[in-house]
Design an enzyme around this catalytic site. Sequence first.
Site, mmCIF file in Angstrom:
data_model
loop_
_atom_site.group_PDB
_atom_site.id
_atom_site.type_symbol
_atom_site.label_atom_id
_atom_site.label_comp_id
_atom_site.label_asym_id
_atom_site.label_seq_id
_atom_site.Cartn_x
_atom_site.Cartn_y
_atom_site.Cartn_z
ATOM 1 N N TYR A 25 -0.326 8.590 -2.232
ATOM 2 C CA TYR A 25 -0.328 8.385 -3.678
ATOM 3 C C TYR A 25 -1.544 9.080 -4.313
ATOM 4 O O TYR A 25 -1.506 9.448 -5.483
ATOM 5 C CB TYR A 25 -0.441 6.893 -4.018
ATOM 6 N N GLY A 26 -2.607 9.196 -3.540
ATOM 7 C CA GLY A 26 -3.909 9.581 -4.093
ATOM 8 C C GLY A 26 -3.972 10.958 -4.718
ATOM 9 O O GLY A 26 -4.873 11.241 -5.504
ATOM 10 N N GLU A 76 -5.789 9.375 9.613
ATOM 11 C CA GLU A 76 -4.411 9.275 10.094
ATOM 12 C C GLU A 76 -4.187 10.101 11.353
ATOM 13 O O GLU A 76 -3.296 9.817 12.135
ATOM 14 C CB GLU A 76 -3.448 9.680 8.993
ATOM 15 N N CYS A 113 -11.077 3.299 -0.774
ATOM 16 C CA CYS A 113 -9.766 3.724 -0.277
ATOM 17 C C CYS A 113 -9.507 2.978 1.027
ATOM 18 O O CYS A 113 -10.430 2.777 1.834
ATOM 19 C CB CYS A 113 -9.777 5.235 -0.054
ATOM 20 N N THR A 114 -8.249 2.580 1.195
ATOM 21 C CA THR A 114 -7.854 1.786 2.366
ATOM 22 C C THR A 114 -8.332 2.358 3.702
ATOM 23 O O THR A 114 -8.606 1.610 4.640
ATOM 24 C CB THR A 114 -6.320 1.733 2.439
ATOM 25 N N HIS A 115 -8.373 3.684 3.787
ATOM 26 C CA HIS A 115 -8.652 4.313 5.081
ATOM 27 C C HIS A 115 -10.137 4.358 5.437
ATOM 28 O O HIS A 115 -10.492 4.485 6.602
ATOM 29 C CB HIS A 115 -8.129 5.750 5.089
ATOM 30 N N THR A 158 -5.925 3.433 -4.798
ATOM 31 C CA THR A 158 -5.356 4.280 -5.843
ATOM 32 C C THR A 158 -4.541 3.447 -6.834
ATOM 33 O O THR A 158 -4.744 3.533 -8.044
ATOM 34 C CB THR A 158 -4.470 5.373 -5.200
ATOM 35 N N CYS A 181 -4.013 -0.931 -1.954
ATOM 36 C CA CYS A 181 -4.247 0.498 -2.181
ATOM 37 C C CYS A 181 -5.306 0.720 -3.275
ATOM 38 O O CYS A 181 -5.136 0.248 -4.414
ATOM 39 C CB CYS A 181 -2.914 1.116 -2.610
ATOM 40 N N ASP A 225 0.863 -1.179 0.000
ATOM 41 C CA ASP A 225 0.000 0.000 0.000
ATOM 42 C C ASP A 225 0.899 1.229 0.000
ATOM 43 O O ASP A 225 2.093 1.141 0.288
ATOM 44 C CB ASP A 225 -0.896 -0.008 1.247
ATOM 45 N N SER A 226 0.303 2.370 -0.269
ATOM 46 C CA SER A 226 1.048 3.620 -0.221
ATOM 47 C C SER A 226 1.534 3.928 1.196
ATOM 48 O O SER A 226 2.473 4.687 1.374
ATOM 49 C CB SER A 226 0.161 4.761 -0.717
HETATM 50 N N1 DGL Z 1 -3.888 3.926 0.172
HETATM 51 C C1 DGL Z 1 -4.541 4.992 -0.561
HETATM 52 C C2 DGL Z 1 -5.785 4.435 -1.241
HETATM 53 O O1 DGL Z 1 -6.329 3.422 -0.854
HETATM 54 C C3 DGL Z 1 -4.916 6.146 0.357
HETATM 55 C C4 DGL Z 1 -3.733 6.965 0.809
HETATM 56 C C5 DGL Z 1 -2.987 7.629 -0.315
HETATM 57 O O2 DGL Z 1 -3.514 8.582 -0.932
HETATM 58 O O3 DGL Z 1 -1.904 7.186 -0.622
HETATM 59 O O4 DGL Z 1 -6.239 4.999 -2.209
#
Ligand code: DGL
Length: 285
Positions: free
Chosen positions: A42-43, A152, A186-188, A75, A73, A10-11
């Site tokens: 990354y997003g 976060e 998105c992961t979060h 993204t 991820c 993941d990012s």
């Molecule tokens: N892991 C990214 C996603 O699931 C979220 C965090 C990022 O922008 O890198 O899209």
Amino acid sequence: MDKRPIGVFDSGLGGLTAVRELRKVLPEEDIIYFGDTGRVPYGSRSREIILQYARQDIAFLLSKNVKYIMAACGTVSSILPADFSDRLPVPYTGVLEAAARAAAAATANRRIGVIGTAATIRSGSYYRLLKQLLPDAEIFTRACPMFVPLVENGYLGRENPITTAIAEEYLADIRAAGVDVLILGCTHYPLIADVIGKVMGPGVTLIDPGRETADATRSALAARGLLGGQGGQARFFVSDSTEGFVAVADTFLGQYAGGPVERIDIDRYQLRLDQTGEGGRSIEL
Ligand code: DGL
């Protein structure tokens, strides 16, 4: 039986929500996790940079002799081309396909919402995939860039007033569109699913791509004869300081439950698939 670990990347540390789901459905499998904490997020980046980073992340996992790669991820999953898996020496999955299938199966009124990072929504990948699965569905998408920093920074909990206010703002149009399914792309976002669910209302099914992809991974490993681990060990790698990892990992993983964490230099890893196309054909990734 294949004792090699599953590779997940993941990012950053958000992908640990997917590891949590993998552990539930595949408790015996060992996992190598790479979180690109030195280059997150990354997003908000361009497609080219995301591709470059993803290639390096994958190169690192391959160096660890993984048997299967999962991009947790949202993204990365939305940017890598659909036929990307054909170009790797081990099977690969992103989180899009399983999430889109689950959404298509869950909707009754064929109105589906998708939220994700700016890059995920801009890519149009969820839209295209859902349209392939359900051509007459109506898809409503929205980038929610502030959700990641909120999570976060610990703005969690169903009644959190800041997260609720921002969710009200982001989700107003999708809610007004009358969707009955919303993909948390998105992961979060699974970590604030209670707030999102509250804002969307009780009639809306929330789809967690990590959970759906964990189930799909079990099926994919079984179909290829790749099931089997050495007791569910996890090793974690990050590209920035390991300090504070345990505290953050606890939030995402539910329970960190040990496992060493190491810092690596991700710039040492390069994947050169563009020169190794089948039959000598040149591949663009
Ligand atoms: N892991 C990214 C996603 O699931 C979220 C965090 C990022 O922008 O890198 O899209």
